[in-house]
Write a protein that holds these residues in place. Structure first.
Motif, PDB file in Angstrom:
ATOM      1  N   ASN A 298       0.832  -1.209   0.000  1.00  0.00           N
ATOM      2  CA  ASN A 298       0.000   0.000   0.000  1.00  0.00           C
ATOM      3  C   ASN A 298       0.863   1.253   0.000  1.00  0.00           C
ATOM      4  OD1 ASN A 298       0.575   0.821   2.738  1.00  0.00           O
ATOM      5  ND2 ASN A 298      -0.776  -0.808   3.417  1.00  0.00           N
ATOM      6  N   ALA A 299       0.220   2.368  -0.336  1.00  0.00           N
ATOM      7  CA  ALA A 299       0.934   3.633  -0.540  1.00  0.00           C
ATOM      8  C   ALA A 299       1.689   4.075   0.717  1.00  0.00           C
ATOM      9  CB  ALA A 299      -0.072   4.708  -0.960  1.00  0.00           C
ATOM     10  N   TRP A 643     -14.526   2.516  -3.600  1.00  0.00           N
ATOM     11  CA  TRP A 643     -13.332   1.806  -3.099  1.00  0.00           C
ATOM     12  C   TRP A 643     -12.718   0.872  -4.132  1.00  0.00           C
ATOM     13  CZ3 TRP A 643     -18.196   0.959  -0.579  1.00  0.00           C
ATOM     14  CH2 TRP A 643     -18.822  -0.252  -0.906  1.00  0.00           C
ATOM     15  N   PHE A 645      -9.972   0.314  -6.913  1.00  0.00           N
ATOM     16  CA  PHE A 645      -8.685   0.942  -7.252  1.00  0.00           C
ATOM     17  C   PHE A 645      -8.308   0.609  -8.686  1.00  0.00           C
ATOM     18  CE2 PHE A 645      -8.718   0.874  -2.725  1.00  0.00           C
ATOM     19  CZ  PHE A 645      -7.977   1.973  -2.318  1.00  0.00           C
ATOM     20  N   ASP A 649      -4.947   5.478 -10.252  1.00  0.00           N
ATOM     21  CA  ASP A 649      -4.992   6.158  -8.953  1.00  0.00           C
ATOM     22  C   ASP A 649      -3.612   6.626  -8.535  1.00  0.00           C
ATOM     23  OD1 ASP A 649      -7.711   6.023  -8.282  1.00  0.00           O
ATOM     24  OD2 ASP A 649      -7.507   3.905  -7.737  1.00  0.00           O
ATOM     25  N   SER A 653      -4.956   9.789  -4.220  1.00  0.00           N
ATOM     26  CA  SER A 653      -6.283   9.197  -4.373  1.00  0.00           C
ATOM     27  C   SER A 653      -6.327   7.788  -3.759  1.00  0.00           C
ATOM     28  CB  SER A 653      -6.747   9.261  -5.830  1.00  0.00           C
ATOM     29  OG  SER A 653      -6.778   7.999  -6.403  1.00  0.00           O
ATOM     30  N   GLN A 654      -5.218   7.067  -3.821  1.00  0.00           N
ATOM     31  CA  GLN A 654      -5.169   5.771  -3.101  1.00  0.00           C
ATOM     32  C   GLN A 654      -5.384   5.980  -1.615  1.00  0.00           C
ATOM     33  OE1 GLN A 654      -1.955   2.872  -3.944  1.00  0.00           O
ATOM     34  NE2 GLN A 654      -1.260   4.311  -5.491  1.00  0.00           N
ATOM     35  N   ASN A 655      -4.710   7.012  -1.080  1.00  0.00           N
ATOM     36  CA  ASN A 655      -4.835   7.280   0.355  1.00  0.00           C
ATOM     37  C   ASN A 655      -6.237   7.731   0.734  1.00  0.00           C
ATOM     38  OD1 ASN A 655      -2.362   6.691   1.740  1.00  0.00           O
ATOM     39  ND2 ASN A 655      -1.399   8.311   0.551  1.00  0.00           N
ATOM     40  N   LYS A 657      -9.087   7.002  -0.801  1.00  0.00           N
ATOM     41  CA  LYS A 657     -10.010   5.860  -0.837  1.00  0.00           C
ATOM     42  C   LYS A 657      -9.840   4.982   0.400  1.00  0.00           C
ATOM     43  CE  LYS A 657     -10.709   5.630  -5.830  1.00  0.00           C
ATOM     44  NZ  LYS A 657     -10.425   4.954  -7.098  1.00  0.00           N
ATOM     45  N   SER A 658      -8.587   4.727   0.794  1.00  0.00           N
ATOM     46  CA  SER A 658      -8.424   3.831   1.942  1.00  0.00           C
ATOM     47  C   SER A 658      -8.871   4.497   3.246  1.00  0.00           C
ATOM     48  CB  SER A 658      -7.005   3.264   2.042  1.00  0.00           C
ATOM     49  OG  SER A 658      -6.054   4.204   1.699  1.00  0.00           O
ATOM     50  N   ASN A 692      -7.350  -5.350  -2.275  1.00  0.00           N
ATOM     51  CA  ASN A 692      -6.323  -4.378  -2.637  1.00  0.00           C
ATOM     52  C   ASN A 692      -5.438  -4.098  -1.414  1.00  0.00           C
ATOM     53  OD1 ASN A 692      -5.391  -1.364  -2.680  1.00  0.00           O
ATOM     54  ND2 ASN A 692      -5.797  -1.903  -4.819  1.00  0.00           N
ATOM     55  N   ASN A 694      -4.243  -1.544  -0.220  1.00  0.00           N
ATOM     56  CA  ASN A 694      -4.655  -0.366   0.544  1.00  0.00           C
ATOM     57  C   ASN A 694      -5.818  -0.646   1.498  1.00  0.00           C
ATOM     58  OD1 ASN A 694      -2.972   1.973  -0.468  1.00  0.00           O
ATOM     59  ND2 ASN A 694      -3.760   1.198  -2.412  1.00  0.00           N
TER      60      ASN A 694
END
Length: 868
Positions: A298-299, A643, A645, A649, A653-655, A657-658, A692, A694
């Motif tokens: 994850n990011a 949610w 992905f 992203d 935007s990843q952050n 959404k999570s 995912n 994230n």
């Protein structure tokens, strides 16, 4: 070594009762040969120390602990009279004759020791490979454990050169700070690996690792960079090796000093107490902080690994090349490496916008710890060994780096960096005091950095600036801020020079410094917010109407991300201290439903979640009401982004959404909950892409919360069979189970070191404190198993303090606090007294918040239609 200190200056900085070695001789060079013996987990070694005599003497004292000395000679004459002071960790060799000032001498010592399990000194680390347990031997010398490996002058200022040789089985890899000079075979199955001599350095940076290791190599930089790991995992080091190459190039240029060693090795160690250690040329890491598969990470984890690598590499200059004179200057090391890792991350990965998350992360950690009575100044007088481990905390790292952030903003980033470069060049290979850094920064900036910064580093705590509006004037007043809300006059003597940074609709006024108790200035027409971008280390308090007004200008886009995040954090801290109502925080953010920045949302949702945790032992209805408020807040934005992905992203935007997904699940959003259950089911059936990265932690936590025996077996199995980040997520989720019979199993695992490594014991604990059943079970475990825990995690390890902090942090009632005080009343708290005092402070804050907020929050929820 010529210091730029007149003697009166430096000696006054050293406390006379500091426990240090006598200054009669000094080491110039160590010739060390060491052999780890895996059959019985011992080691044997011999060292010859070249000494220079500073004053006539008939004894030599060195630091030594848990080492047996078989033989010792001075200039080839055997020494018979050897005395150990275990308490002071010193061995003293009495001489038959005197050594005279100016002479040189050679001290030879032959010794043995144990490859311990304490993750300190020369220790063993275990891992599984194809069902078989294997071992490697590695070192962790910082702060004062080099003395457990060989007798030495174990003080940062006693710099010397080291020529190290390692004897081991010929198929094993042996690494040390320097590159290999030559390898010689001994008999059929052993070899002696001799390394080149190091430059002059401190003992706490000496390192060696011996084991079955493979590596990946990166040659994008002037010297080779290798990442070593146990066989089969080394390919996960490609990412970090690449970051290291970019980072070394960046620092070479910024400091205008080339990285001075012939190579850089970074090693993933299966058992590791901290996150990583900056040993010169041989940096060691906890596996999760070095090895990643970017495609399945994850990011946040990717960013963390990057920052840890950058932090350790910043130390190669700041700390390793130029070193603090003693441990009270630790913050210079750690605060600087922390600041520098963001500066590098901001330059090399601008889309991460790390200075935005700095305000919600590091700055808040600093302010949170420093608002307790049990805090300490950034420059803390350290006298005894057991005080040293306790200062590796959020004051040395987070407050230290926040103060540097403040200075860099005041002087300008480029000026700040050129001051750092001057400081590093001036003291290259030497030792320094904090004042040396201020001096260099003053020279390049022409500003009086010393006097301003001394007030910030030598005092405990920080100010709260109150903004009052009277007619057309603003009155700004500073007072000490304590999270318990009960400052006494004698605790409020210090006046800080505060860079106000006043933001209005016209822009920012950086000229006003509040250095007295109170000042009055004209009131701006439209709106006012102080501490623009939150580069100042203080909190701001506004009148109730002004909080709502800030909410409005925030929603209109007139505040930066840093301003929005900082306001939310300030409001939350003031509410928790009882200086404003928690409902002021709700009113500040309730209009921010269109907010699109993940750092701001993170802050808002975290703060509401901590208000929720205050009521964990109260009637369920208030928590349900807060859930309703959260779902209402996020609804529009959450429906818009969902949610799912995709590769499109970006980081933010990843952050986002999570963050939303986590909040939706914990607040009872049916759609997100149904998805979690199904995704986990598919994941367990073998579809590894069903979750995912994230969302992984959130889904694991949720299914555990509602889970049964089968879920427990699944998560335990995922933990046992997965790689780094997935393992940790599964391990943490084990603490989320609420069924008593499963909780008993989780608790039983905590001390099974063959299942959960000692370094990871706190991870399931972090899950347990999220619910009342877990908090009570955890406390029962701590008190019942105390003797075992104390033996497994001795007070010399900073982990003991953390475990006490976590085990008490779910509590919210006076009877809980009484139980904690009662339990520790008769205990010897040496080595964790700070951690305990902080835990009790934090309990007081929660107890008061729960009592104070119950009425107003219940009423606010009711008036706004959130009562269930």
């Amino acid at each position: 070594m010529c210091h730029h200190h007149n003697s009166s200056d430096s000696s006054s900085l050293i406390p006379s009762d500091r426990e240090v070695l006598p200054n009669n001789v000094k080491p110039l060079h160590y010739d060390l040969t060491i052999e780890p013996i895996f059959e019985n987990f011992t080691f044997k070694g011999e060292v010859t120390i070249d000494l220079h005599v500073l004053e006539r003497t008939d004894y030599i004292s060195l630091n030594s602990l848990q080492i047996e000395i078989q033989e010792s000679k001075l200039n080839d004459i055997e020494l018979k009279n050897i005395q150990f002071d275990v308490n002071k960790q010193i061995v003293t060799f009495k001489l038959d004759d005197h050594l005279v000032e100016g002479a040189d001498a050679k001290l030879y010592i032959k010794f043995t020791g144990t490859l311990n399990e304490d993750m300190a000194g020369f220790y063993k680390s275990s891992y599984q490979e194809n069902g078989e347990t294997k071992y490697l031997a590695t070192t962790q010398m910082e702060a004062t454990d080099c003395r457990k490996v060989f007798p030495c002058y174990d003080q940062p200022a006693a710099k010397a050169k080291f020529t190290i040789s390692i004897i081991t089985q010929k198929e094993l890899t042996a690494l040390s700070n320097m590159d290999v000079k030559e390898t010689t075979l001994i008999g059929d199955d052993k070899k002696l690996v001799a390394f080149n001599t190091t430059p002059i350095m401190s003992t706490y940076l000496v390192a060696f690792v011996v084991g079955e290791l493979n590596y990946v190599e990166n040659n994008d930089y002037r010297v080779p960079i290798r990442v070593y790991a146990t066989s089969g995992t080394e390919n996960l080091g490609v990412y970090s090796a690449d970051i290291a190459a970019k980072t070394l190039k960046f620092f070479d240029k910024k400091f205008d000093i080339e990285y001075p060693l012939p190579k850089l090795d970074m090693v993933a160690i299966p058992d590791f107490a901290a996150g990583a250690m900056e040993n010169y040329g041989l940096v060691t890491y906890r596996i999760v902080d070095l090895l990643i598969d970017p495609a399945n990470t994850n990011a946040t984890t990717q960013q963390r690994v990057t920052e840890v690598v950058m932090h350790e590499l910043a130390h190669q200059w700041f700390g390793n090349l130029v070193t603090m004179e003693f441990w009270d200057g630790l913050w210079l090391n750690e605060g600087f490496a922390t600041w520098m890792s963001w500066y590098a991350a901001d330059s090399l990965f601008p889309h991460w916008k790390v200075w935005e998350s700095y305000v919600s992360g590091t700055l808040q950690q600093a302010l949170s710890l420093d608002s307790l009575r049990a805090s300490h100044p950034v420059e803390v007088p350290v006298k005894k060994v057991d005080q040293i481990t306790q200062i590796f905390d959020a004051i040395s790292y987070s407050k230290g780096s926040s103060l540097l952030k403040m200075v860099s903003k005041w002087l300008g980033e480029e000026v700040f960096i050129s001051g750092i470069s001057l400081y590093l060049k001036r003291f290259k290979w030497g030792n320094t005091y904090t004042s040396d850094l201020w001096q260099a920064l003053s020279e390049v900036s022409g500003k009086d950095v010393n006097n301003v910064m001394n007030i910030w580093t030598k005092n405990v705590g920080f100010p709260l600036v109150k903004v009052e509006e009277v007619d057309d004037k603003l009155i700004l007043t500073q007072n000490r801020f304590l999270a318990t809300g009960d400052v006494k006059p004698e605790e409020d003597q210090v006046l800080y020079p505060i860079f106000l940074g006043i933001r209005t609709s016209e822009g920012i006024d950086e000229t006003i410094v509040l250095s007295e108790r109170s000042i009055t200035i004209p009131k701006p027409a439209n709106f006012v917010k102080i501490n623009a971008d939150h580069s100042g280390v203080y909190r701001a308090a506004y009148e109730p109407a002004r909080w709502a007004k800030l909410g409005q200008v925030g929603a209109e886009g007139k505040l930066t991300v840093e301003d929005r995040v900082g306001s939310v954090s300030d409001a939350s801290a003031l509410a928790s201290a009882g200086l404003i109502e928690s409902t002021s925080l709700f009113n500040l953010v309730r209009t921010w439903t269109a907010e699109s920045n993940y750092v701001v949302w993170d802050s808002i949702l975290n703060k509401i979640s901590s208000i929720k945790s205050v009521f964990i032992f109260d009637d369920e209805s208030i928590r349900k009401g807060l859930d309703g408020f959260v779902l209402d807040l996020i609804e529009d934005k959450f429906n818009e982004i969902g949610w799912e992905f995709s590769d499109e992203d970006d980081f933010s935007s990843q952050n986002l959404k999570s963050t939303f997904f986590a909040s939706a699940v914990s607040s009872g959003h049916q759609g997100a909950i149904d998805f979690s259950v199904k995704a986990f089911d598919d994941f367990v059936k073998g579809d590894k892409k069903a979750i995912n990265p994230n969302l992984r932690a959130v889904i694991f936590n949720y299914v555990a919360k509602v889970g049964d025996e089968t879920t427990f077996e699944h998560l335990l199995n995922i933990y046992k069979t997965s790689e780094s980040e997935v393992r940790i997520a599964a391990l943490r989720s084990l603490g989320r189970f609420t069924k008593p019979e499963i909780l008993d199993k989780v608790i039983a695992l905590l001390l099974q070191t063959d299942v959960i490594k000692q370094q990871d014991i706190y991870i399931p604990m972090q899950g347990l404190i999220n619910h009342k059943e877990g908090s009570l079970k955890l406390w029962e475990w701590l008190t019942t198993e105390w003797d075992k825990i104390y033996k497994l995690i001795p007070p010399s390890s900073s982990m003991l303090g953390s475990i006490i902090t976590i085990a008490t942090s779910g509590f919210t009632k006076q009877e809980h606090k009484d139980a904690v005080e009662e339990f520790f009343k008769e205990k010897d708290t040496k080595g964790y007294d700070q951690g305990l005092a902080r835990a009790l402070d934090r309990l007081t804050i929660k107890i008061n918040s729960a009592k104070r907020d119950l009425g107003p929050v219940t009423q606010w929820l009711s008036v706004n239609g959130y009562s269930k």
